[in-house]
Design an enzyme around this catalytic site. Structure first.
Site, PDB file in Angstrom:
ATOM      1  N   ARG A 125       0.818  -1.233   0.000  1.00 57.37           N
ATOM      2  CA  ARG A 125       0.000   0.000   0.000  1.00 57.37           C
ATOM      3  C   ARG A 125       0.848   1.278   0.000  1.00 57.37           C
ATOM      4  O   ARG A 125       0.405   2.333   0.439  1.00 57.37           O
ATOM      5  CB  ARG A 125      -0.966   0.026   1.184  1.00 57.37           C
ATOM      6  N   LYS A 147       2.614  11.236 -11.228  1.00 57.23           N
ATOM      7  CA  LYS A 147       1.741  10.379 -12.050  1.00 57.23           C
ATOM      8  C   LYS A 147       2.492   9.081 -12.314  1.00 57.23           C
ATOM      9  O   LYS A 147       3.603   9.107 -12.846  1.00 57.23           O
ATOM     10  CB  LYS A 147       1.408  11.052 -13.379  1.00 57.23           C
ATOM     11  N   GLU A 189       8.832  18.675 -25.022  1.00 61.47           N
ATOM     12  CA  GLU A 189       8.198  19.010 -23.739  1.00 61.47           C
ATOM     13  C   GLU A 189       8.800  20.293 -23.150  1.00 61.47           C
ATOM     14  O   GLU A 189       8.107  21.068 -22.517  1.00 61.47           O
ATOM     15  CB  GLU A 189       8.356  17.859 -22.733  1.00 61.47           C
ATOM     16  N   LYS A 231       6.779  22.959 -13.827  1.00 61.86           N
ATOM     17  CA  LYS A 231       5.940  21.787 -13.560  1.00 61.86           C
ATOM     18  C   LYS A 231       5.608  21.721 -12.069  1.00 61.86           C
ATOM     19  O   LYS A 231       4.460  21.480 -11.692  1.00 61.86           O
ATOM     20  CB  LYS A 231       6.620  20.495 -14.027  1.00 61.86           C
ATOM     21  N   GLU A 241      -4.937  16.981 -10.907  1.00 64.11           N
ATOM     22  CA  GLU A 241      -5.521  17.426 -12.187  1.00 64.11           C
ATOM     23  C   GLU A 241      -7.025  17.638 -12.128  1.00 64.11           C
ATOM     24  O   GLU A 241      -7.790  17.082 -12.915  1.00 64.11           O
ATOM     25  CB  GLU A 241      -5.143  16.447 -13.311  1.00 64.11           C
ATOM     26  N   ARG A 245      -3.623  21.650 -13.778  1.00 67.47           N
ATOM     27  CA  ARG A 245      -2.593  20.684 -14.208  1.00 67.47           C
ATOM     28  C   ARG A 245      -2.785  20.292 -15.664  1.00 67.47           C
ATOM     29  O   ARG A 245      -1.835  19.917 -16.351  1.00 67.47           O
ATOM     30  CB  ARG A 245      -2.591  19.448 -13.299  1.00 67.47           C
ATOM     31  N   ASN A 249      -0.863  19.603 -20.540  1.00 66.92           N
ATOM     32  CA  ASN A 249      -1.230  18.821 -21.727  1.00 66.92           C
ATOM     33  C   ASN A 249      -1.311  19.675 -22.990  1.00 66.92           C
ATOM     34  O   ASN A 249      -1.889  19.231 -23.992  1.00 66.92           O
ATOM     35  CB  ASN A 249      -2.555  18.099 -21.497  1.00 66.92           C
ATOM     36  N   HIS A 252      -1.125  18.055 -26.339  1.00 68.35           N
ATOM     37  CA  HIS A 252      -1.275  16.609 -26.152  1.00 68.35           C
ATOM     38  C   HIS A 252      -2.551  16.025 -26.758  1.00 68.35           C
ATOM     39  O   HIS A 252      -2.597  14.839 -27.064  1.00 68.35           O
ATOM     40  CB  HIS A 252      -1.205  16.247 -24.665  1.00 68.35           C
ATOM     41  N   HIS A 256      -1.777  12.837 -28.824  1.00 71.94           N
ATOM     42  CA  HIS A 256      -2.278  11.490 -28.537  1.00 71.94           C
ATOM     43  C   HIS A 256      -2.934  10.863 -29.767  1.00 71.94           C
ATOM     44  O   HIS A 256      -2.754   9.678 -30.036  1.00 71.94           O
ATOM     45  CB  HIS A 256      -3.276  11.523 -27.362  1.00 71.94           C
ATOM     46  N   HIS A 270       6.908  10.535 -28.724  1.00 67.30           N
ATOM     47  CA  HIS A 270       5.948  11.332 -27.952  1.00 67.30           C
ATOM     48  C   HIS A 270       6.233  12.844 -28.035  1.00 67.30           C
ATOM     49  O   HIS A 270       5.354  13.648 -28.343  1.00 67.30           O
ATOM     50  CB  HIS A 270       5.928  10.868 -26.496  1.00 67.30           C
TER      51      HIS A 270
HETATM   52  N1  GLY Z   1       2.667  14.879 -17.990  1.00 66.82           N
HETATM   53  C1  GLY Z   1       1.557  15.640 -17.543  1.00 66.82           C
HETATM   54  C2  GLY Z   1       1.403  15.659 -16.072  1.00 66.82           C
HETATM   55  O1  GLY Z   1       2.266  15.215 -15.348  1.00 66.82           O
HETATM   56  O2  GLY Z   1       0.394  16.099 -15.595  1.00 66.82           O
END
Ligand code: GLY
Length: 372
Positions: A125, A147, A189, A231, A241, A245, A249, A252, A256, A270
């Protein structure tokens, strides 16, 4: 010797530092030791490419502070971000008797960072982990912000958790072993950060991007640091998000769909998709009267000057037509309540999130881009 700058990710009881500089792997034990409790031992997961290039340096860097390591090396590539390797990683960590007080190290690019972060989030956990990102993309994006996850046969990144690392060591000397195309993909990026929220940084990149790509270490360090600062600031504002956040994107939604249309293959990396997506997002913003015509031209010119793909026509091979691409976008996980969500801009460094984009405008934009 090591030298670094520090960005603090101020997430209260989940706060951590990102160190950006040189000699961080060679001195890894010095930075990791304060996190260790009873055992002077860590479990490292990397991929076979990173193992061949950098594992002995990490081993020596840990050993110098009396820290032992066990290592699992997995095949390099996106297909490792799967249930199969997730299971292998978790079972290996259990076999190595990793307990809640221990530290796991993710040593690699975005695939390893996401997979190992998710294994750390799930094991018992939640076990603490350290990110040592080895690609530019991982240093400026995926290693920061918590993430983690794996892909499902139903789509990318559909299984995962938010699990913040305890420390990130972004050693810019590791970038020296990247292939030019991979470095430039990560740069997709980097330039995104300027476009989404810092015009002065974008101007700096217009001036310094080529030197940075050619290997200038000071400029590389500044670009990584500024990207991580931006960031971190956004993640602190909106960790899970719910709102801002999503600005990360930028480019993106288009990226995508283009990645999916090219089968996540070598046809489009990417960060290349992000760069093309940023040009499209600015072009769409200009067409909707949100920003000047000059803005998309500047974005395109800069990306072109870096020797990167900047338009859909730069992608080799056939692509689906515009209507099909927009239908595919509607299946993206970023879609909320059936509404297509875009990050658009009022100018360089002034992006915002909106669901208020007529489908017809997107179809027309892609038709023109495909016909170009
Ligand atoms: N790569 C986008 C984020 O970390 O929210």
């Amino acid at each position: 010797m090591h030298s670094y700058e520090k960005v603090h990710v101020d997430l209260k009881d989940r706060a951590y530092d990102v160190l950006i500089g040189r000699g961080l792997v060679a001195n890894a034990g010095f930075f990791v030791a304060p996190l260790l409790k009873s055992k002077k031992r860590v479990c490292v997961v990397c991929d076979d490419n990173v193992a061949a290039l950098h594992l002995s340096a990490l081993h020596d860097g840990l050993k110098a502070s009396g820290i032992e390591m066990a290592c699992l090396s997995l095949p390099a590539g996106e297909s490792t971000k799967s249930w199969k390797y997730f299971e292998q990683t978790v079972e290996w960590l259990l076999k190595e008797k990793v307990e809640r007080n221990d530290i796991i190290i993710a040593f690699g690019g975005g695939v390893i960072g996401d997979l190992v972060g998710f294994a750390a989030a799930s094991l018992r956990r939640g076990v603490r982990f350290v990110q040592i990102p080895t690609s530019l993309l991982a240093q400026v994006d995926s290693s920061v912000g918590g993430k983690t996850g794996i892909n499902s046969p139903s789509g990318k990144n559909l299984i995962g958790a938010f699990h913040q690392p305890s420390l990130v060591l972004a050693d810019i000397t590791l970038l020296g072993t990247l292939k030019e195309r991979d470095f430039l993909s990560g740069y997709g990026e980097v330039q995104k950060y300027g476009l989404l929220g810092d015009e002065a940084f974008f101007e700096w990149l217009e001036e310094n991007g080529p030197a940075l790509a050619a290997g200038d270490m000071e400029k590389r360090q500044y670009a990584v640091k500024r990207s991580v600062e931006m960031k971190a600031e956004i993640v602190v504002r909106d960790e899970t998000e719910q709102g801002d956040r999503a600005l990360l994107n930028l480019g993106h939604t288009f990226c995508h769909v283009l990645e999916s249309a090219t089968g996540y293959s070598d046809r489009l990396l990417h960060g290349e998709g992000v760069a093309i997506g940023c040009v499209l997002a600015f072009e769409l913003s200009a067409r909707l009267g949100l920003c000047s015509q000059e803005a998309p031209s500047r974005v395109r010119e800069h990306i072109k000057s870096m020797g990167m793909k900047c338009d859909i026509k730069d992608i080799a091979g056939e692509l689906p037509d515009a209507e099909t691409l927009v239908d595919m976008m509607a299946q993206d996980k970023k879609v909320l309540d059936g509404q297509l969500r875009f990050i658009l801009a009022r100018g360089l460094g002034e992006s915002f999130v909106t669901s208020d984009v007529p489908r017809e405008a997107v179809v027309r934009l892609l038709k023109d881009a495909l016909a170009f």
